[in-house]
Design a protein around this motif. Structure first.
Motif, PDB file in Angstrom:
ATOM      1  N   ALA A  25      75.850  35.359 -39.894  1.00 20.79           N
ATOM      2  CA  ALA A  25      75.758  33.935 -40.221  1.00 20.79           C
ATOM      3  C   ALA A  25      76.479  33.655 -41.533  1.00 20.79           C
ATOM      4  CB  ALA A  25      74.300  33.506 -40.323  1.00 20.79           C
TER       5      ALA A  25
ATOM      6  N   ILE B 142      68.195  28.572 -43.161  1.00 19.77           N
ATOM      7  CA  ILE B 142      67.830  28.961 -41.801  1.00 19.77           C
ATOM      8  C   ILE B 142      66.338  29.265 -41.729  1.00 19.77           C
ATOM      9  CG2 ILE B 142      68.144  30.669 -39.987  1.00 19.77           C
ATOM     10  CD1 ILE B 142      71.023  30.990 -40.917  1.00 19.77           C
TER      11      ILE B 142
ATOM     12  N   MET C 267      65.903  32.428 -36.356  1.00 19.69           N
ATOM     13  CA  MET C 267      67.076  32.873 -35.612  1.00 19.69           C
ATOM     14  C   MET C 267      66.597  33.489 -34.308  1.00 19.69           C
ATOM     15  SD  MET C 267      69.642  34.350 -38.545  1.00 19.69           S
ATOM     16  CE  MET C 267      71.099  34.147 -37.487  1.00 19.69           C
TER      17      MET C 267
ATOM     18  N   ALA D 159      70.589  29.725 -34.459  1.00 26.16           N
ATOM     19  CA  ALA D 159      69.943  29.525 -35.754  1.00 26.16           C
ATOM     20  C   ALA D 159      69.406  28.100 -35.835  1.00 26.16           C
ATOM     21  CB  ALA D 159      70.920  29.784 -36.890  1.00 26.16           C
TER      22      ALA D 159
END
Length: 114
Positions: free
Chosen positions: A24, A31, A34, A96
Motif C-alpha cells: 500500500a 487505513i 485491509m 483497503a
C-alpha cells in the motif's frame, strides 16, 4: 488516496502453498482495515480474509485453517495460503478501507491445478 499493488500469484499444484503480498502507498496511516477478496470465473467476488489494525482477523469458512492474513507495518499485508485446492483458483484482490472510502488493487491470478 491509497494505491494497492498485489504480487505473488501463480500456478501451484493441489496441496501446495503460495504467499500473496499487497503493498500500500499513499494515506497508509488512515487505513482502518485491509482484506483479500477473490473472484472465480462466473462467480461473485467474495471475502477471503480481513484484518483490522494488525491483530483482529476474520476468515471465510472455506479457507479457515489453511490461509493466514497478516499486516506488517502500515503498508504491507500478506495472505499465506497453504493446502491449496483447485477451488481456490481465482483472481485475488487486495482491499483497503479508510473511513468513507474503499480501495482495490488490480488483482493477481492464482491457479491451483495439477
Amino acid at each position: 488516496q491509497v494505491q494497492l499493488v498485489e504480487s505473488g500469484g501463480g500456478l501451484v499444484q493441489p496441496g501446495g502453498s503460495l504467499r500473496l503480498s499487497c503493498a500500500a502507498s499513499g494515506s497508509i496511516f488512515s487505513i482502518v482495515a485491509m482484506a483479500w477478496y477473490r473472484q472465480a470465473p462466473g462467480k461473485q467476488r467474495e471475502l477471503v480474509a480481513r484484518i483490522i489494525n494488525s491483530d483482529s482477523t476474520y476468515y471465510a469458512d472455506s479457507v479457515r485453517g489453511r490461509f493466514t492474513i497478516s499486516r506488517v507495518n502500515a503498508d504491507t499485508v500478506y495472505l499465506q495460503m497453504n493446502s491449496l485446492k483447485p477451488e481456490d483458483t481465482a483472481v485475488y484482490y487486495c482491499y483497503a478501507h479508510i473511513i468513507m472510502s474503499d480501495y482495490w488493487g488490480q488483482g493477481t491470478q492464482v491457479t491451483v491445478s495439477s
